[in-house]
Design an enzyme around this catalytic site. Structure first.
Site, short mmCIF file in Angstrom:
data_model
loop_
_atom_site.label_atom_id
_atom_site.label_comp_id
_atom_site.label_asym_id
_atom_site.label_seq_id
_atom_site.Cartn_x
_atom_site.Cartn_y
_atom_site.Cartn_z
N SER A 142 -27.14 8.56 19.34
CA SER A 142 -26.04 9.29 19.94
C SER A 142 -25.69 10.44 19.00
CB SER A 142 -24.86 8.32 20.16
OG SER A 142 -23.80 8.98 20.76
N TYR A 156 -22.98 18.27 26.32
CA TYR A 156 -23.64 17.49 25.27
C TYR A 156 -22.70 16.42 24.71
CZ TYR A 156 -25.87 16.28 20.84
OH TYR A 156 -26.43 15.59 19.80
N LYS A 160 -23.00 12.25 24.87
CA LYS A 160 -23.02 11.36 23.72
C LYS A 160 -21.86 10.37 23.75
CE LYS A 160 -26.84 12.93 21.95
NZ LYS A 160 -28.06 12.11 21.95
N1 LIG Z 1 -29.98 17.34 14.52
C1 LIG Z 1 -28.70 17.08 14.62
O1 LIG Z 1 -27.86 17.78 14.02
C2 LIG Z 1 -28.23 15.91 15.43
C3 LIG Z 1 -26.93 15.45 15.24
C4 LIG Z 1 -26.48 14.36 15.97
C5 LIG Z 1 -27.32 13.75 16.89
N2 LIG Z 1 -28.58 14.23 17.08
C6 LIG Z 1 -29.40 13.57 18.09
O2 LIG Z 1 -30.61 13.16 17.48
C7 LIG Z 1 -31.63 13.02 18.48
C8 LIG Z 1 -32.90 13.68 17.97
O3 LIG Z 1 -32.65 15.07 17.83
P1 LIG Z 1 -33.27 15.94 16.65
O4 LIG Z 1 -32.13 16.44 15.85
O5 LIG Z 1 -34.38 15.23 15.99
O6 LIG Z 1 -33.78 17.20 17.53
P2 LIG Z 1 -35.24 17.84 17.71
O7 LIG Z 1 -35.87 18.10 16.40
O8 LIG Z 1 -35.01 19.00 18.64
O9 LIG Z 1 -36.06 16.69 18.46
C9 LIG Z 1 -35.76 16.36 19.80
C10 LIG Z 1 -36.84 15.45 20.36
O10 LIG Z 1 -36.50 15.14 21.72
C11 LIG Z 1 -37.66 15.35 22.52
N3 LIG Z 1 -37.32 15.75 23.88
C12 LIG Z 1 -36.45 16.70 24.29
N4 LIG Z 1 -36.49 16.84 25.63
C13 LIG Z 1 -37.39 15.94 26.08
C14 LIG Z 1 -37.90 15.60 27.38
N5 LIG Z 1 -37.48 16.24 28.48
N6 LIG Z 1 -38.83 14.63 27.48
C15 LIG Z 1 -39.29 14.01 26.36
N7 LIG Z 1 -38.86 14.27 25.11
C16 LIG Z 1 -37.93 15.23 24.98
C17 LIG Z 1 -38.42 16.49 21.82
O11 LIG Z 1 -39.81 16.39 22.14
P3 LIG Z 1 -40.64 17.45 23.03
O12 LIG Z 1 -39.94 18.76 22.93
O13 LIG Z 1 -42.00 17.43 22.41
O14 LIG Z 1 -40.62 16.85 24.38
C18 LIG Z 1 -38.21 16.12 20.35
O15 LIG Z 1 -39.17 15.20 19.92
C19 LIG Z 1 -31.05 13.67 19.75
O16 LIG Z 1 -30.62 12.66 20.64
C20 LIG Z 1 -29.85 14.46 19.24
O17 LIG Z 1 -28.86 14.60 20.22
C21 LIG Z 1 -29.05 15.29 16.37
#
Ligand SMILES: NC(=O)c1ccc[n+]([C@@H]2O[C@H](COP(=O)([O-])OP(=O)(O)OC[C@H]3O[C@@H](n4cnc5c(N)ncnc54)[C@H](OP(=O)(O)O)[C@@H]3O)[C@@H](O)[C@H]2O)c1
Length: 265
Positions: A142, A156, A160
Site C-alpha cells: 500500500s 492514488y 491505497k
Molecule cells: N516509490 C514510492 O515512493 C512508493 C511509496 C509508497 C508506496 N509505493 C508503492 O510501491 C509499489 C511498487 O512501486 P515502485 O515504487 O516500485 O514503482 P515502480 O518502480 O514504478 O514499479 C511499479 C511496478 O508495477 C508494475 N506495473 C504497473 N502497472 C502494471 C500493469 N498494468 N500490469 C502489471 N504490472 C504493472 C510495473 O511493471 P511494468 O511497467 O513492467 O508492467 C513495475 O514493475 C506500488 O504499489 C506503489 O504504489 C511506492
C-alpha cells in the site's frame, strides 16, 4: 510465516520495490513467479536470480494487471503447472501527480484496476488453497498515502486507503486460519514511481531527502514483518513518526491545513 522454501508470486517485479523483493527472496524461496508487463526486464531479473541460486525455480509471466482475462490466464497457468503459491506480494501499482479535474480518465482507471481490482482479484483467487493448506501470507504493498486524503493525488491516495482497509479486514477474517495479511505503507522510496506518476511537461514531485527510505530497507522490513506476523509496516523512523501524527490528527485540522496551504500557494 517463515519464508524459507516459500513459493512467492510478486506483481510489479520488473522494477523498484517488487524487483527488490525478488532479489531478497532469491536465496530463501523455492519458487518465484515474477509478474509485470516488461518481459525483457523480467527475463534479465530471472537470469540474475538463477545465477544467485541455481536451485531456485523462477517463472516469468507477462501480465497486464488492468486486464482481468490476463489475470485469469495467470491463475489457470498456475493451476495447470501445479505451482502452489503460499506467499502473494501484491506490489504492482502506479500513481498520478496532479489535480483530479485535469486527470486523464484512462490513467485514473489504470490506477483503480492495478491498485485495487487486480490486488483484490489475485487475493481472492490465491487465498482458498492457502486456507485449505493452513499456510500462507499475503503482503499488500500500500502506501503512507493511504492514511490521508492527498490533494493532487486524490485517486492514488484513495486506492491505497482501500488497500489499507482491505488488508486489516482480511487479516481479522483470517485469524486462526494459518494465513496472515500485512500492509506495507512506505513513504517516498527512490524507484520509477515518480517518473511514471509525472504528467507530460510536469515537474518531479520530491519530498525532503530525510523521509526517503531505500528499496533494500523497504523490502527487508516488510519481509521481516511478514515472518513476525505484524499487520502494518512503515519503514523509516521519520515516516513512522509522521504517520503516527497524521493518524491521530482529526480531519477538521487536516482540512484547515489544506485551506491555509491553498491560500498561500
Ligand atoms: N516509490 C514510492 O515512493 C512508493 C511509496 C509508497 C508506496 N509505493 C508503492 O510501491 C509499489 C511498487 O512501486 P515502485 O515504487 O516500485 O514503482 P515502480 O518502480 O514504478 O514499479 C511499479 C511496478 O508495477 C508494475 N506495473 C504497473 N502497472 C502494471 C500493469 N498494468 N500490469 C502489471 N504490472 C504493472 C510495473 O511493471 P511494468 O511497467 O513492467 O508492467 C513495475 O514493475 C506500488 O504499489 C506503489 O504504489 C511506492
Amino acid at each position: 510465516m517463515k519464508l524459507d522454501n516459500c513459493s512467492a508470486l510478486i506483481t510489479g517485479a520488473s522494477a523498484g520495490i517488487g524487483r527488490e523483493f525478488a532479489r531478497q527472496l532469491a536465496t530463501r524461496a523455492r519458487t518465484l513467479v515474477l509478474v509485470a508487463r516488461r518481459e525483457q526486464r523480467l527475463n534479465e531479473l530471472r537470469d540474475e536470480l538463477r545465477n544467485r541460486n541455481a536451485h531456485l525455480n523462477v517463472h516469468v509471466r507477462v501480465v497486464d494487471l488492468c486486464d482481468k482475462t490476463q489475470i485469469d490466464d495467470l491463475i489457470e497457468w498456475l493451476e495447470r503447472d501445479k505451482i502452489n503459491i503460499d506467499f502473494l506480494i501484491n506490489n504492482a501499482g502506479l500513481g498520478d501527480y496532479g489535480s483530479f479535474a485535469t486527470s486523464d480518465p484512462e490513467r485514473d482507471d489504470r490506477i483503480i484496476q492495478v491498485n485495487i481490482a487486480a490486488l483484490t482479484l489475485l487475493t481472492h483467487r490465491l487465498l482458498p488453497p492457502m486456507v485449505a493448506k493452513k499456510r500462507g501470507a499475503i503482503l499488500n504493498v500500500s502506501s503512507s498515502a493511504g492514511f490521508l486524503p492527498i490533494p493532487g493525488m486524490a485517486v492514488y491516495a484513495a486506492s491505497k486507503a482501500y488497500a489499507n482497509s482491505f488488508s486489516e479486514a482480511l487479516r481479522a477474517e483470517l485469524r486462526g486460519t494459518g494465513v496472515t495479511v500485512a500492509a506495507l505503507c512506505p513513504g517516498p522510496v527512490h524507484t520509477e514511481f515518480g517518473d511514471v506518476a509525472m504528467r507530460p511537461g510536469g515537474q518531479p514531485e520530491r519530498g525532503p531527502e530525510f523521509v526517503y527510505v531505500s528499496v533494500e530497507k523497504t523490502a527487508r522490513d516488510a519481509l521481516a514483518a511478514v515472518e513476525a506476523d505484524r499487520p502494518l509496516i512503515i519503514p523509516g523512523l521519520a515516516m513512522k513518526l509522521g504517520m503516527f501524527l497524521v493518524r491521530i490528527t482529526p480531519m477538521s485540522i487536516l482540512r484547515l491545513a489544506w485551506r491555509l496551504g491553498a491560500k498561500r500557494g
